[in-house]
Design a protein around this motif. Sequence first.
Motif, mmCIF file in Angstrom:
data_model
loop_
_atom_site.group_PDB
_atom_site.id
_atom_site.type_symbol
_atom_site.label_atom_id
_atom_site.label_comp_id
_atom_site.label_asym_id
_atom_site.label_seq_id
_atom_site.Cartn_x
_atom_site.Cartn_y
_atom_site.Cartn_z
ATOM 1 N N GLY A 68 5.575 9.853 8.652
ATOM 2 C CA GLY A 68 6.372 9.539 7.455
ATOM 3 C C GLY A 68 5.457 9.444 6.241
ATOM 4 N N ASN A 69 5.748 8.515 5.362
ATOM 5 C CA ASN A 69 4.970 8.408 4.128
ATOM 6 C C ASN A 69 3.524 7.986 4.385
ATOM 7 N N THR A 70 3.284 7.337 5.532
ATOM 8 C CA THR A 70 1.907 6.947 5.849
ATOM 9 C C THR A 70 0.993 8.169 5.859
ATOM 10 N N GLY A 71 1.469 9.276 6.421
ATOM 11 C CA GLY A 71 0.644 10.477 6.493
ATOM 12 C C GLY A 71 0.839 11.413 5.313
ATOM 13 N N ARG A 72 1.599 10.992 4.309
ATOM 14 C CA ARG A 72 1.903 11.869 3.168
ATOM 15 C C ARG A 72 1.366 11.310 1.858
ATOM 16 N N ASN A 73 0.779 10.127 1.900
ATOM 17 C CA ASN A 73 0.434 9.505 0.615
ATOM 18 C C ASN A 73 -0.970 9.873 0.184
ATOM 19 N N THR A 74 -1.290 9.501 -1.039
ATOM 20 C CA THR A 74 -2.557 9.890 -1.636
ATOM 21 C C THR A 74 -3.588 8.761 -1.550
ATOM 22 N N THR A 75 -3.296 7.775 -0.749
ATOM 23 C CA THR A 75 -4.222 6.764 -0.212
ATOM 24 C C THR A 75 -4.947 5.896 -1.235
ATOM 25 N N ILE A 76 -4.368 5.712 -2.402
ATOM 26 C CA ILE A 76 -5.037 4.842 -3.365
ATOM 27 C C ILE A 76 -4.760 3.378 -3.027
ATOM 28 N N VAL A 77 -5.838 2.620 -2.910
ATOM 29 C CA VAL A 77 -5.744 1.194 -2.606
ATOM 30 C C VAL A 77 -6.299 0.440 -3.806
ATOM 31 N N ARG A 78 -5.509 -0.461 -4.361
ATOM 32 C CA ARG A 78 -5.936 -1.215 -5.549
ATOM 33 C C ARG A 78 -5.105 -2.478 -5.646
ATOM 34 N N SER A 79 -5.504 -3.380 -6.545
ATOM 35 C CA SER A 79 -4.723 -4.615 -6.686
ATOM 36 C C SER A 79 -4.540 -5.001 -8.150
ATOM 37 N N ASN A 80 -4.729 -4.036 -9.065
ATOM 38 C CA ASN A 80 -4.663 -4.370 -10.510
ATOM 39 C C ASN A 80 -3.236 -4.337 -11.032
ATOM 40 N N TYR A 81 -2.389 -5.140 -10.405
ATOM 41 C CA TYR A 81 -0.984 -5.164 -10.807
ATOM 42 C C TYR A 81 -0.781 -6.071 -12.023
ATOM 43 N N LEU A 82 0.485 -6.295 -12.375
ATOM 44 C CA LEU A 82 0.778 -6.949 -13.639
ATOM 45 C C LEU A 82 1.213 -8.400 -13.464
ATOM 46 N N THR A 83 1.900 -8.703 -12.364
ATOM 47 C CA THR A 83 2.392 -10.065 -12.165
ATOM 48 C C THR A 83 1.445 -10.810 -11.229
ATOM 49 N N PRO A 84 1.283 -12.114 -11.416
ATOM 50 C CA PRO A 84 0.397 -12.870 -10.527
ATOM 51 C C PRO A 84 0.801 -12.732 -9.057
ATOM 52 N N GLU A 85 2.119 -12.718 -8.757
ATOM 53 C CA GLU A 85 2.516 -12.603 -7.349
ATOM 54 C C GLU A 85 2.130 -11.234 -6.789
ATOM 55 N N GLY A 86 2.236 -10.196 -7.635
ATOM 56 C CA GLY A 86 1.832 -8.856 -7.213
ATOM 57 C C GLY A 86 0.330 -8.781 -6.988
#
Lengths: 413, 87
Positions: A68-86
């Motif tokens: 599924g999408n696990t094998g189709r994604n572009t594998t970017i891992v990051r945590s620079n989101y906008l909300t503190p919970e995110g």
Amino acid sequence: MPLSLLKYALSREHPAPRFFRDCTEPKKTYDAVIIGGGGHGLAAAYYLAKDFGITNVAVLEKGYIGGGNTGRNTTIVRSNYLTPEGVNFYDASVQMYEGLSQELDINLFYSTRGHFTLAHTESAMRTMRWRAEVNKHVGVESYVVGPEEILKACPQLDISCSGQAPILGALYHAPGSVARHDAVAWGYAKEADRMGVEIFQNTEVTGIDVKSGKVVGVQTNKGYISTGRVLSAVAGFTPRITEMVGIETPIVIHPLQACVSEPMKPWLNTILVSGSLHVYVSQSSRGELVMGSSLDPYEVHSTRSSLDFVEGLSSHIVDMFPFLGNVKVVRQWAGMADITPDFAPIMGKTPVEGFYLDAGWGTWGFKATPISGKTMAETMARDMAPELIKSFRLSRFEEYELTGEKGAASVGH
Amino acid sequence: MKLLQCPVNGTRPISEFTYGGEYREAPDPQTCSDKVWADYVHNRHGAPGLKKEWWYHGPSGTWFIAERNTLTDSVSRTYLFGQEKDA
Ligand SMILES: Cc1cc2nc3c(=O)[nH]c(=O)nc-3n(C[C@H](O)[C@H](O)[C@H](O)COP(=O)(O)OP(=O)(O)OC[C@H]3O[C@@H](n4cnc5c(N)ncnc54)[C@H](O)[C@@H]3O)c2cc1C
């Protein structure tokens, strides 16, 4: 090693070690059933076994694991989101990823590259400053940089973008990484299987049996399985599963496409994302440029890819890197992204007792694979969602408590 | 290139159109419960199937309805809102 390999040259038998047992006939009953053998479902199975000793678990996958999408994604891992919970949530995932190759004893090719979100307008710069402040507050390494620093990390970039959309600056995020997506699914499958979890491929859930508001079993193409706990971790198929239990959600499915170029010598060390140009690009360990864009504009439940996509994407990539004009695109594909209105996932309990949802991962769920597996396992084991995912509960919509993540999630992945 | 039939201007490339989401009946906000209203505001029929949708032809500023199968992406018919019977 070489000597032990030598014996295979002399023998007719070549027993390549299997990653997980070849299970075909499910048992009549399990303590928990997980629908979907993507990274999220397999990770949940792994943490159910590891953290809670719940090993009488079946993972049911209608195709093959990671297909599924696990094998189709572009594998970017990051945590620079906008909300503190995110930011808190994705940061916990990044930290888990950093030790995951060791833990799962498989090379995930986890490669920390640094991640630039390019800003071409003053309003984009403002969002970058906002994100940098939230990130800093939570303890995540992100800061705003100017064109010189971007060029230092990527001298090949045309900072004026062919005069179309000059780059004013960027949000730099040091922990930004890429990884080998299949290995994440296979690693979790291998270790979950080792602890007793049974993984069934070619096994499709066709119905969910609910009695007096409580899950009692699932119907599959391999017969009926009774269980009191079901996790749906099916990404782009979520609306079909929630329909089986009569739960309404805001999720809609849009295709998301990606492509890779022919392999080149390594030249691009960082991950670059441009919201204005709707592109992101990184170079894989095989040398291919991995490129993606924004969602397809309307709902379709299909993984067909289109010429419009590569045309649009290529023209923007060439704005950024004119010298790529003659490089060929060698593969393109699509996945079905399960989109929520606030660009945050839907995780946790549902109005149906024993039915747990891990969905709404849209264009951004690969990075969350470890932490979502861990928190969903806890939710299933304790029948209570941990604090970290409370703001992602399904009931937030009814309560008008949506998260404000849209600004950081779209295109950025 | 994908094509779509605008009920006013005929068959045009899909790039001239904007998708406006599924056609839905709004409950009366004065009389419905908060739960029903929240359901209308947020929830969608996400499962694949034949749907009535709003589409917009940009160059001519025409909003219209398309009946489209979201699994196969095939459009069975398009018509102006309220003119379903004549389509
Ligand atoms: C092109 C593209 C690029 C992306 N890029 C990024 C990125 O850079 N970074 C990021 O963090 N995220 C990215 N994503 C999002 C990410 O890929 C997904 O959010 C994530 O992989 C979801 O994982 P999953 O395990 O929940 O779902 P999946 O991997 O899709 O697994 C779900 C599985 O459920 C199975 N299934 C469905 N229905 C049934 C059924 N009835 N019975 C049994 N099995 C069933 C399916 O066959 C499938 O294998 C991208 C997605 C796409 C499409």
